[in-house]
Design a protein around this motif. Structure first.
Motif, short mmCIF file in Angstrom:
data_model
loop_
_atom_site.label_atom_id
_atom_site.label_comp_id
_atom_site.label_asym_id
_atom_site.label_seq_id
_atom_site.Cartn_x
_atom_site.Cartn_y
_atom_site.Cartn_z
N ALA A 50 53.57 87.14 -48.89
CA ALA A 50 53.94 87.61 -50.06
C ALA A 50 52.83 88.72 -50.72
CB ALA A 50 54.17 86.68 -51.27
N LEU A 51 51.66 88.52 -50.44
CA LEU A 51 50.64 89.48 -50.92
C LEU A 51 50.73 90.99 -50.23
CD1 LEU A 51 47.38 87.19 -50.96
CD2 LEU A 51 48.83 88.11 -52.81
N TYR A 52 51.08 90.75 -48.96
CA TYR A 52 51.06 92.05 -48.33
C TYR A 52 52.38 92.88 -48.89
CZ TYR A 52 48.78 90.18 -44.08
OH TYR A 52 48.02 89.66 -43.38
N LEU A 53 53.42 92.03 -49.26
CA LEU A 53 54.50 92.63 -50.21
C LEU A 53 54.05 93.20 -51.45
CD1 LEU A 53 57.68 93.45 -49.78
CD2 LEU A 53 58.09 91.22 -51.04
N GLU A 54 53.21 92.72 -52.27
CA GLU A 54 52.84 93.14 -53.49
C GLU A 54 51.98 94.68 -53.32
OE1 GLU A 54 49.83 91.78 -56.89
OE2 GLU A 54 50.55 90.37 -55.45
N GLY A 55 51.27 94.84 -52.24
CA GLY A 55 50.55 95.99 -52.07
C GLY A 55 51.54 97.10 -51.28
N PHE A 56 52.33 96.56 -50.44
CA PHE A 56 53.09 97.42 -49.49
C PHE A 56 54.66 96.99 -49.77
CE2 PHE A 56 48.85 97.19 -48.23
CZ PHE A 56 48.53 98.71 -48.09
N PRO A 57 55.36 97.24 -50.64
CA PRO A 57 56.73 96.78 -50.84
C PRO A 57 57.60 97.23 -49.56
CG PRO A 57 56.16 98.58 -52.53
CD PRO A 57 55.10 98.14 -51.83
N ASP A 58 57.21 98.09 -48.81
CA ASP A 58 58.41 98.25 -47.65
C ASP A 58 57.84 98.08 -46.52
OD1 ASP A 58 56.45 100.42 -47.71
OD2 ASP A 58 57.95 102.07 -47.65
N ILE A 59 57.08 97.04 -46.28
CA ILE A 59 56.33 96.88 -45.15
C ILE A 59 57.37 96.24 -44.04
CG2 ILE A 59 55.88 94.38 -45.95
CD1 ILE A 59 53.01 94.81 -44.49
N THR A 60 57.21 97.01 -42.77
CA THR A 60 57.83 96.66 -41.65
C THR A 60 56.80 96.57 -40.51
OG1 THR A 60 59.58 97.78 -42.52
CG2 THR A 60 59.43 97.22 -40.15
N LEU A 61 57.09 95.45 -39.85
CA LEU A 61 56.27 95.08 -38.53
C LEU A 61 57.03 95.33 -37.37
CD1 LEU A 61 53.79 92.31 -37.83
CD2 LEU A 61 55.64 92.37 -36.46
N THR A 62 56.65 96.10 -36.08
CA THR A 62 57.46 96.44 -35.00
C THR A 62 56.48 96.11 -33.98
OG1 THR A 62 58.30 98.49 -36.17
CG2 THR A 62 58.40 98.31 -33.96
N PRO A 63 57.16 95.07 -33.12
CA PRO A 63 56.35 94.57 -32.10
C PRO A 63 56.45 95.73 -31.05
CG PRO A 63 58.31 93.59 -31.90
CD PRO A 63 58.30 94.31 -33.34
N THR A 64 55.30 96.06 -30.12
CA THR A 64 55.12 97.06 -29.27
C THR A 64 54.91 96.46 -27.77
OG1 THR A 64 52.95 97.41 -29.69
CG2 THR A 64 54.19 98.89 -30.81
N SER A 65 54.47 95.38 -27.60
CA SER A 65 54.17 94.55 -26.57
C SER A 65 53.75 92.90 -26.80
CB SER A 65 53.06 95.31 -25.66
OG SER A 65 52.04 95.21 -26.05
N LYS A 66 54.01 92.39 -25.60
CA LYS A 66 53.82 90.86 -25.63
C LYS A 66 53.56 90.21 -24.54
CE LYS A 66 56.97 87.28 -26.19
NZ LYS A 66 58.00 86.62 -26.60
N GLY A 67 52.70 89.28 -24.36
CA GLY A 67 52.41 88.64 -23.09
C GLY A 67 52.30 87.32 -23.42
N VAL A 68 52.49 86.24 -22.54
CA VAL A 68 52.81 84.68 -22.74
C VAL A 68 51.84 84.11 -21.57
CG1 VAL A 68 53.96 82.56 -22.98
CG2 VAL A 68 54.81 84.59 -24.09
N GLU A 93 36.99 94.57 -54.87
CA GLU A 93 37.80 95.56 -55.77
C GLU A 93 39.32 95.59 -55.28
OE1 GLU A 93 36.36 97.24 -58.40
OE2 GLU A 93 34.73 96.17 -58.15
N VAL A 94 40.39 96.21 -56.26
CA VAL A 94 41.43 96.17 -56.15
C VAL A 94 41.85 97.68 -55.97
CG1 VAL A 94 43.88 95.98 -57.07
CG2 VAL A 94 42.14 93.88 -57.19
N ALA A 95 42.49 98.31 -54.94
CA ALA A 95 42.93 99.46 -54.83
C ALA A 95 44.37 99.68 -55.56
CB ALA A 95 43.22 99.85 -53.21
N GLY A 96 44.55 100.65 -56.47
CA GLY A 96 45.65 100.77 -57.07
C GLY A 96 46.64 101.44 -56.21
N PRO A 97 48.02 101.38 -56.47
CA PRO A 97 48.83 102.46 -55.59
C PRO A 97 48.40 103.67 -55.35
CG PRO A 97 49.94 101.51 -57.73
CD PRO A 97 48.84 100.90 -57.60
#
Length: 141
Positions: A50-68, A93-97
């Motif tokens: 939720a902290l990510y959302l506070e600083g970056f309200p439109d955050i989107t994660l896109t996977p590019t590759s994966k290995g198992v 310190e806190v960076a404002g928007p």
């Protein structure tokens, strides 16, 4: 649960900003480690997301590759967002928007427990790349 179900479900929940659901893909004693800190257990992990959302309200994660390999999953990804809220910097310190758009590449390493849930996830990304995009001029330690 199968690894791809965990990966897809967690990414879908994260991108929908349903962080409790995303944290539900972790073991009850799961651990999330990233450059900003450590969260242990589902409640702390959901709060950390939720902290990510506070600083970056439109955050989107896109996977590019994966290995198992056994119980280890490695995933490369890109995060995109607009800096629209306060963000805690490495020096405390806190960076404002800034309204700046950021694109950050990273990867994570996950281990799975016997129930097919995430036991630990360790996240790595280039902090300097992100801070440069935000226009942060100096970082002190």
């Amino acid at each position: 649960m199968l690894d791809h179900e965990v990966t897809d479900g967690m990414i879908d929940a994260f991108n929908a900003h349903d962080f409790e659901k995303a944290a539900g893909f972790f073991s009850p004693c799961g651990v999330y480690v990233c450059p900003g800190g450590i969260a242990e257990g589902r409640e702390q992990i959901a709060s950390y997301f939720a902290l990510y959302l506070e600083g970056f309200p439109d955050i989107t994660l896109t996977p590019t590759s994966k290995g198992v390999c056994g119980d280890l999953t490695v995933m490369e990804w890109t995060v995109t967002s607009t800096h629209g809220g306060p963000f805690l910097l490495p020096d405390g310190e806190v960076a404002g928007p800034t309204g700046r758009h950021v694109v950050v590449r990273g990867c994570d390493f996950r281990t799975m427990d016997d129930d097919g849930l995430i036991a630990s996830q360790r996240v790595y990304y280039d902090q300097l790349e992100m801070l440069s995009q935000l226009g942060v001029e100096r970082i002190t330690r």
